[in-house]
Design an enzyme around this catalytic site. Structure first.
Site, PDB file in Angstrom:
ATOM      1  N   CYS A  15     -20.216  24.642  37.127  1.00  0.00           N
ATOM      2  CA  CYS A  15     -18.774  24.717  37.587  1.00  0.00           C
ATOM      3  C   CYS A  15     -17.807  24.681  36.530  1.00  0.00           C
ATOM      4  O   CYS A  15     -17.614  25.687  35.922  1.00  0.00           O
ATOM      5  CB  CYS A  15     -18.565  23.347  38.530  1.00  0.00           C
ATOM      6  SG  CYS A  15     -17.212  23.587  39.647  1.00  0.00           S
TER       7      CYS A  15
ATOM      8  N   HIS B  88     -23.545  24.137  42.179  1.00  0.00           N
ATOM      9  CA  HIS B  88     -24.064  22.647  41.646  1.00  0.00           C
ATOM     10  C   HIS B  88     -25.739  22.603  42.097  1.00  0.00           C
ATOM     11  O   HIS B  88     -26.099  22.149  42.887  1.00  0.00           O
ATOM     12  CB  HIS B  88     -23.382  21.604  42.245  1.00  0.00           C
ATOM     13  CG  HIS B  88     -21.985  21.442  41.570  1.00  0.00           C
ATOM     14  ND1 HIS B  88     -21.788  20.607  40.387  1.00  0.00           N
ATOM     15  CD2 HIS B  88     -20.948  21.870  42.072  1.00  0.00           C
ATOM     16  CE1 HIS B  88     -20.458  20.467  40.414  1.00  0.00           C
ATOM     17  NE2 HIS B  88     -19.970  21.427  41.319  1.00  0.00           N
TER      18      HIS B  88
ATOM     19  N   GLU C 240     -27.863  21.157  40.532  1.00  0.00           N
ATOM     20  CA  GLU C 240     -28.690  19.685  40.349  1.00  0.00           C
ATOM     21  C   GLU C 240     -28.806  19.162  42.002  1.00  0.00           C
ATOM     22  O   GLU C 240     -29.553  18.174  42.102  1.00  0.00           O
ATOM     23  CB  GLU C 240     -27.530  18.885  39.612  1.00  0.00           C
ATOM     24  CG  GLU C 240     -26.318  18.367  39.908  1.00  0.00           C
ATOM     25  CD  GLU C 240     -25.202  19.441  39.745  1.00  0.00           C
ATOM     26  OE1 GLU C 240     -24.174  19.055  39.982  1.00  0.00           O
ATOM     27  OE2 GLU C 240     -25.470  20.492  39.386  1.00  0.00           O
TER      28      GLU C 240
END
Length: 547
Positions: A380, A519, A521
Site C-alpha cells: 500500500c 494488502h 497479508e
C-alpha cells in the site's frame, strides 16, 4: 439451524477472547462441523475504519469491503472461512440503524428505547445466516461490567430465551492472577466476574481461565463450585509461545468436548488435527532463521501490523525458517542514515499507513533496499513510497511526492506521482469520490481483480496472471508517469482489469523488489501461506546465505 456459542470476557480486557473463539472454531471444524464467527463491539464508532492504529490496532478488511476488528483476522486465519460485513458490528452501527429506521417511520411512532428496539437490532444481526452453518460463535467485545456492553449482554440473554432450550451456550473467559508472594492462583476475580455476569441474567456453561501455568485440581473444583459450572468445563488457557499452538492446547484441555457436552451432542465425531500438528511442527522445528525489518509508522503498537506479522510467520512455515521481526520507526531515517539500522537484515518490509509523518524515512528504506539488493516488499503506502523513490532518484522526476501530503499541508509542494483516486470500477459500477468526502467508508475497499504481466516475477510467484486481492486506500500511483518510470527500469507488472490503476510494481534488475497496492497479508493463513509472503521469506532465506 445453527447452535450459538456466546463468548464473553471478564476481569480485564485483552485476555485472548478472539484467539479462544478462533481456536474453538478450528476445533469444531476438525470434528466436521461448519462454523461462522462474529464480533460485536460495544464502542460507538460505526466501524474501526477511522480509528487511530495506536488506539485500536489493525483494521481488518473483508472481501466485501467491511472495515473490522483485528479479531476477524484471527477468525479467518484459524478457520479459513472468509469474513463478511455481517460478521462485525458495533454499538455505533446498531444505533445508526435504529435511528435510520426511526427517521423512515419504521417504528410507527413508538418511543424508541434500548429495550426492545436496540436489543432487537442486535438480535437481528446475530440471526443473519443462522441456517448456513452448524455453529455460530459470537464474541462480545470488552468485559462484563462495562456500561457500553449492557445492551449486548441483554440482547444475548433475550436471544437465548427466544431459542429452543439447548441451542445457546455461554463461554466466559477470565483471568486467574498468580500472586508470587503467596505462590497461589487467585480465583476471587473470576468468581466476582461470574457473579457480575449472573446479575444480568447470564450463566456461563464453560469457564476459560487465562493463567501463566497449569490450574491445580483444587482450584478447578473451587471455581466449579462457586461459579456453578461442571469441573470438566473449567478450561485452562495457559500462556503459549505461539498462538498457533492454541487449537491443540485447547483440545488437550477438553474445550471442544466441553462445548459438545454442553449441547448434548453424542456421540461426538473425533477430531482430525493433522493440519494443526503440522503447523505446530513447522513453528517449533525451523531449519534456520531470517531477520526481517518492518519499517513502519505505528511500530510502538505491534497490533497495528498484526496480519503482516502473522503472514510473515506463515511465510516462515512455508520455508521451514523462523522469521525474526524487528520493528523500525520510519521517522528515525528522516534524521539519520538508514544504513547502520538496516545492515544485517535479510529483507525489508514497508507496510501501509496514512499521513506524511515518517514517509521520507520509508522512501529512504526503499532506496536502501534497491541500492543494496536487499529483498523488499512494499504494501500500500510502502508501494507508493517505492515509486516516489524511483521517480526521484532514477527516473529524474524532480519533487516527486503524493497529493496526500499536499492535502495535509494545504498547499502544493510535490509533483503528484501518487494522486487522490477520484473514480474506479467496482463490479459493473463506477465509484466516484471527492477530496472533501467524509473519511469513513470512502476508500477503495474490499476485493478487486488484477491482471499480471506475463513473465513478470509476480506472475511467477502467483503461478498465473489473474488474481483477486483486498484493498484499503484512497491514493494511487498515477498511470501517466508509467512510461517514464518503466524506461528507468521499474516494471508495472500488475494492473486493474481496465488498465487504469497500477496494482504492482517491481524492479526487473533486482533479486526481489515488489510493491503492491493491496494488502496480501489479509488473505494469508498458517496452513495456506500467501504466495507473496512465502516467496518473500524464500528470498530473505537466500539473502541470509549471502550476508
Amino acid at each position: 439451524m445453527a447452535r450459538f456459542i456466546f463468548i464473553t470476557g471478564g476481569v480485564v480486557s485483552s485476555l485472548g477472547k478472539g484467539l479462544a473463539s478462533a481456536a474453538l472454531g478450528a476445533l469444531l471444524q476438525a470434528r466436521g462441523f461448519s462454523v461462522r464467527l462474529r464480533k460485536l463491539d460495544p464502542y460507538l464508532n460505526v466501524d474501526p475504519g477511522t480509528m487511530s492504529p495506536f488506539e485500536h490496532g489493525e483494521v481488518f478488511v473483508t472481501d466485501d469491503g467491511a472495515e473490522t476488528d483485528l479479531d476477524l483476522g484471527h477468525y479467518e486465519r484459524f478457520t479459513g472461512v472468509a469474513a463478511r460485513k455481517t460478521d462485525s458490528v458495533s454499538s455505533g452501527r446498531i444505533y445508526s440503524n435504529v435511528l435510520e429506521k426511526e427517521r423512515r417511520g419504521d417504528y410507527l411512532g413508538k418511543t424508541i428505547q434500548v429495550i426492545p428496539h436496540v436489543t432487537n437490532e442486535i438480535k437481528d444481526f446475530i440471526s443473519i445466516g443462522e441456517d448456513e452453518v452448524d455453529f455460530m460463535l459470537c464474541e462480545i467485545g470488552g468485559t462484563v461490567g462495562d456500561i457500553e456492553g449492557l445492551p449486548f449482554f441483554e440482547a444475548i440473554r433475550q436471544f437465548s430465551q427466544d431459542k429452543p432450550r439447548g441451542q445457546c451456550i455461554f463461554m466466559h473467559l477470565t483471568l486467574l492472577p498468580y500472586i508470587k508472594a503467596s505462590g497461589e492462583l487467585k480465583t476471587k476475580p473470576t468468581q466476582h466476574s461470574v457473579k457480575e455476569l449472573r446479575s444480568i441474567g447470564l450463566a456461563p456453561d464453560i469457564l476459560v481461565c487465562r493463567s501463566e501455568g497449569p490450574i491445580p485440581q483444587k482450584e478447578r473444583e473451587k471455581l466449579a463450585l462457586f461459579c456453578n459450572v461442571r469441573p470438566d468445563s473449567v478450561i485452562a488457557a495457559q500462556d503459549l509461545s505461539t498462538i498457533y499452538d492454541a487449537p491443540l492446547a485447547y483440545h488437550r484441555e477438553g474445550l471442544d468436548q466441553a462445548v459438545l457436552d454442553a449441547f448434548q451432542i453424542s456421540p461426538a465425531p473425533k477430531p482430525d488435527l493433522t493440519k494443526w500438528e503440522d503447523v505446530s511442527d513447522r513453528v517449533h522445528n525451523p531449519e534456520g532463521e531470517v531477520k526481517i525489518a518492518i519499517v513502519g509508522k505505528y511500530v510502538q503498537l505491534e497490533d497495528a501490523y498484526k496480519s503482516i506479522a502473522e503472514a510473515l510467520t506463515h511465510g516462515g512455515m512455508a520455508n521451514r525458517v523462523k522469521v525474526r521481526i524487528e520493528w523500525v520507526d520510519a521517522e528515525i531515517f528522516e534524521k539519520e542514515d538508514p544504513a547502520p539500522h538496516l545492515e544485517g537484515f535479510h529483507a525489508i518490509l514497508v507496510p501501509g499507513g496514512f499521513g506524511e509523518r515518517g514517509t521520507e524515512g520509508k522512501i529512504k528504506a526503499a532506496q536502501y533496499a534497491r541500492e543494496h539488493q536487499v529483498p523488499y516488499l512494499g504494501i500500500c503506502l510502502g508501494m507508493q513510497m517505492a515509486v516516489i523513490e524511483a521517480a526521484r532518484n532514477v527516473a529524474g522526476i524532480a519533487g516527486a511526492g503524493s497529493e496526500e501530503f499536499d492535502h495535509e499541508a494545504g498547499k502544493k509542494r510535490f509533483e503528484p506521482v501518487v494522486y487522490h483516486l477520484k473514480e474506479w470500477v467496482q463490479g459493473n459500477y463506477k465509484v466516484s469520490r471527492k477530496v472533501d468526502d467524509d473519511k469513513g467508508g470512502t476508500m477503495r475497499l474490499g476485493a478487486y481483480d488484477a491482471v499480471l504481466k506475463e513473465g513478470s516475477r509476480v506472475a511467477e510467484v502467483y503461478g498465473g496472471t489473474a488474481i483477486e486481492e483486498r484493498h484499503r486506500h484512497r491514493y494511487e500511483v498515477d498511470i501517466k508517469y508509467r512510461e517514464q518510470l518503466e524506461k528507468a527500469g521499474l516494471c508495472f507488472s500488475g494492473m486493474s482489469p481496465d488498465g487504469r490503476l497500477p496494482e504492482i510494481v517491481e524492479w526487473t534488475d533486482h533479486p526481489w523488489f515488489i510493491g503492491v497496492q493491496y494488502h496480501p497479508e489479509l488473505k494469508s493463513k498458517p496452513f495456506d501461506p500467501h504466495p507473496l509472503f512465502a516467496d518473500f521469506v524464500r528470498a530473505a532465506k537466500e539473502s541470509s546465505r549471502l550476508v
